[in-house]
Design an enzyme around this catalytic site. Structure first.
Site, short mmCIF file in Angstrom:
data_model
loop_
_atom_site.label_atom_id
_atom_site.label_comp_id
_atom_site.label_asym_id
_atom_site.label_seq_id
_atom_site.Cartn_x
_atom_site.Cartn_y
_atom_site.Cartn_z
N LYS A 1 12.93 8.49 54.55
CA LYS A 1 12.08 8.99 54.11
C LYS A 1 10.66 7.15 53.91
O LYS A 1 10.95 6.09 53.86
CB LYS A 1 12.19 8.14 52.00
CG LYS A 1 11.30 7.59 50.86
CD LYS A 1 11.83 7.51 50.36
CE LYS A 1 11.05 7.67 48.88
NZ LYS A 1 11.07 7.26 47.41
N LYS B 1 4.86 3.05 37.35
CA LYS B 1 6.35 2.17 37.27
C LYS B 1 6.08 0.97 36.75
O LYS B 1 4.99 0.62 36.63
CB LYS B 1 7.12 1.70 38.91
CG LYS B 1 7.05 2.63 39.81
CD LYS B 1 8.21 2.09 40.79
CE LYS B 1 8.80 2.62 41.75
NZ LYS B 1 9.87 3.28 40.65
N ASP C 1 10.23 0.86 50.06
CA ASP C 1 10.81 1.74 49.99
C ASP C 1 10.31 3.04 51.07
O ASP C 1 10.83 4.22 50.83
CB ASP C 1 9.67 2.51 48.18
CG ASP C 1 10.61 3.67 48.09
OD1 ASP C 1 11.44 3.66 48.40
OD2 ASP C 1 9.58 4.70 47.39
N ASP D 1 7.12 10.00 39.91
CA ASP D 1 7.49 8.76 40.86
C ASP D 1 8.93 8.98 41.23
O ASP D 1 9.64 8.36 42.25
CB ASP D 1 8.09 7.75 39.50
CG ASP D 1 8.51 5.97 40.18
OD1 ASP D 1 8.31 6.18 41.61
OD2 ASP D 1 9.59 5.43 39.47
N ARG E 1 11.72 12.89 47.27
CA ARG E 1 12.54 13.37 47.82
C ARG E 1 11.40 14.66 47.87
O ARG E 1 11.72 16.23 49.24
CB ARG E 1 12.98 14.23 46.34
CG ARG E 1 12.27 14.56 44.98
CD ARG E 1 13.17 14.39 43.74
NE ARG E 1 13.55 13.10 43.40
CZ ARG E 1 14.10 13.29 41.98
NH1 ARG E 1 14.72 13.58 41.40
NH2 ARG E 1 14.41 11.70 42.27
N1 BES Z 1 12.18 4.51 45.64
C1 BES Z 1 12.44 5.22 43.82
C2 BES Z 1 13.77 4.61 43.90
C3 BES Z 1 14.09 2.61 44.00
C4 BES Z 1 14.14 2.23 43.24
C5 BES Z 1 14.16 2.97 45.07
C6 BES Z 1 14.99 0.95 43.50
C7 BES Z 1 15.30 1.21 45.53
C8 BES Z 1 15.19 0.66 44.37
C9 BES Z 1 11.75 6.54 43.76
O1 BES Z 1 10.59 6.59 44.00
C10 BES Z 1 11.82 6.71 42.91
O2 BES Z 1 11.47 5.95 41.58
N2 BES Z 1 13.12 7.25 41.64
C11 BES Z 1 13.18 7.16 40.34
C12 BES Z 1 13.45 8.70 39.77
C13 BES Z 1 13.52 9.30 38.49
C14 BES Z 1 11.48 9.44 38.36
C15 BES Z 1 13.62 10.34 38.63
C16 BES Z 1 13.76 6.55 39.85
O3 BES Z 1 14.98 6.15 39.99
O4 BES Z 1 14.31 6.01 38.62
ZN ZN Z 2 10.25 5.83 46.33
MN MN Z 3 9.53 6.41 43.16
#
Ligand code: BES
Ligand code: ZN
Ligand code: MN
Length: 495
Positions: free
Chosen positions: A261, A273, A284, A343, A347
């Site tokens: 990714k 965010k 990321d 966000d 995936r």
């Molecule tokens: N890049 C983030 C996940 C992440 C969070 C990585 C903190 C490192 C530290 C990912 O793209 C994301 O935003 N995931 C969301 C998913 C949710 C919207 C279902 C999350 O984990 O809040």
């Molecule tokens: Zn992300």
């Molecule tokens: Mn995200």
């Protein structure tokens, strides 16, 4: 920092680092320094209550009788506990005090440093490796640092009579270079490292004999990668897909495939965010960084294996042209996806990247790495990456590679229930599940793009890509997690 090997019995000039065990007799190196200082070293050790415990250090200056002004004692723990990773930690802990000084050269005095389980040459090579990993710095943007604020160490000599230390170190040095590349990539700010400039960094790996192919948006459109392109459509930076091929194995043998990714910055998109801490989303692209560093390590040491690395590079931005919650996109696989949260973008990128990887390479096994979910940090803190797979054999191989490399993983569930949780009313699936089990539903989403019979595992490294604390073989900042894991996996299963 350059590493050299020498067979000299007593180090001269430079600062000296001396590992000491907690049990048994002092090493030959320590004994000779002891007599050279007419017993002063022993007295100092006693007075400071230095016992040789793991990670313990003692920084001594000005002992008479020596050309070297500085001696750093470093604890190696109990002899029976010394394995490869412990030796690396000795290297890291030993060099750490030196990095805080203005010493320009140092010597590891390793005569006699071996155990019944760990031969001298191997121990010496691992100590050098650990020291190299620890000496990493990322300060290219700090233009006003005084000389005294930067480590001055540029030469580390490993003093050992073991004839094989240098050759044992040769491969490890390439792995350290791969780890450093990954740390550089995750540390770069997002205005400097974006899909196109990341791809350019990958191109540099052609010097190692890696074949690098870069796909732009036009090509991806033709391929139908609606998921990956949807994530990048709010950014002025063009999305890229990079494939790195190292075919060092048997001609025609199915490769190992690593997929990363590479979200060069994740604002969340329209599902924006919160502001505090958003800067962290510059890393990321940690999965893509790990895959790139692993390819550099594998090609650098000329592994006799076929390995491909594929990374999906995008920037997730809010914009008038950005993807909306409610959009339905069509993936390269033909399956449709209802976007409910912009966000949950990693995936989407990986789904198209893993599909393309399977079509193009028919890999023997495929492992994806991603900073995919915040939920994995809730589950496993910053101690383990989460491993998701339905292939028990692959899980065992990855667990073995984790043990050997020190890149710690913990297996997490991926079951039919998780696939059911991402069913959509209006499309073939939705890009988020309920709050519960968020890391498993994210894994299941990627699993929807894995073909029947394809051996596949997903590793969520969200908690491991960045270190907020110093570690024995890693300074604060980009961790380089995953490089050693993938390198060990290739070594054990493809060479
Ligand atoms: N890049 C983030 C996940 C992440 C969070 C990585 C903190 C490192 C530290 C990912 O793209 C994301 O935003 N995931 C969301 C998913 C949710 C919207 C279902 C999350 O984990 O809040
Ligand atoms: Zn992300
Ligand atoms: Mn995200």
């Amino acid at each position: 920092m350059k590493v050299a090997f020498s067979k000299a019995a007593l180090p001269t000039g430079a600062a000296v680092i001396v590992p000491a065990f907690e049990d048994g007799d002092p090493t030959a190196a320590q004994a000779s320094l002891e007599s050279a200082t007419s017993g002063a070293l022993g007295k100092a050790i006693k007075a400071a209550k230095f016992a040789g415990k793991k990670g313990q250090t003692l920084d001594l200056v000005g002992l008479s009788g020596l050309e070297s002004v500085r001696i750093v004692m470093v604890g190696a723990g109990k002899r029976a506990d010394l394995g490869l990773l412990e030796a690396e930690a000795v290297g890291g802990a030993g060099v750490a005090p030196i990095l805080k000084t203005q010493e320009t050269s140092a010597v590891f005095a390793l005569d006699g440093f071996a155990t019944d389980n760990l031969a001298a040459g191997v121990a010496a090579a691992r100590i050098a490796f650990g020291a190299m990993l620890k000496a990493y710095r990322f300060d290219k943007y700090r233009t006003k640092l005084e000389k005294e604020q930067k480590p001055a160490l540029d030469k580390l000599t490993i003093n050992t009579p073991a004839a094989d230390a240098k050759t044992k170190f040769a491969d490890l040095e390439k792995v350290a270079a791969g780890v450093a590349l990954t740390r550089d990539l995750v540390s770069e700010p997002p205005n400097i490292l974006y899909p196109e400039s990341f791809a350019a960094r990958c191109k540099e790996l052609e010097a190692l004999g890696i074949k690098v192919t870069v796909l732009g948006e036009k090509e991806m459109q033709k391929l139908g990668m609606g998921m990956l392109l949807g994530v990048g459509q709010g950014s002025i930076r063009e999305s890229k897909l990079v494939a790195m091929e190292w075919m060092g194995g048997k001609k025609g043998a199915a490769p190992a495939a690593f997929v990363g990714k590479g979200v060069c910055f994740d604002t969340g998109g329209i599902s924006l965010k919160p502001g505090p801490g958003m800067d962290e989303m510059k890393w990321d692209m940690g999965g893509a960084g790990a895959v790139t560093g692993a390819m550099a390590a594998i090609a650098g040491r000329k592994a006799k294996a076929n390995v491909v690395g594929v990374i999906g590079l995008v920037e997730n931005m809010p914009d008038g042209g950005a993807q909306r919650p409610g959009d339905i996109v069509t993936s390269m696989s033909g399956q449709t996806v209802e976007i409910l949260n912009t966000d949950a973008e990693g995936r989407l990128v990986l789904g198209d990247a893993v599909w393309w990887t399977q079509e193009k390479y028919k890999p023997k096994a495929m492992i994806d790495l991603a900073t995919l979910t915040g939920a994995i940090i809730i589950s496993l803190a910053h101690e383990y990456a989460g491993l998701f797979t339905q292939d028990d054999k692959l899980a065992e191989q990855i667990a073995a590679a984790a043990d050997a490399s020190g890149d710690a993983i913990w297996r997490m569930p991926l079951a039919k229930a998780h696939f059911d949780m991402i069913k959509s009313e209006v499309a073939d699936m939705k890009n988020i599940g309920p709050r519960e089990g968020g890391s498993s539903t994210a894994a299941a989403f990627i699993g929807k793009f894995v073909k029947d019979g394809q051996s596949w595992a997903h590793i969520d490294i969200a908690g491991m890509a960045w270190n907020t604390k110093d570690k024995p073989t890693c300074p604060k900042g980009g961790a380089g997690f995953g490089v050693r894991l993938l390198d060990e996996y290739v070594r054990a299963n493809f060479e």
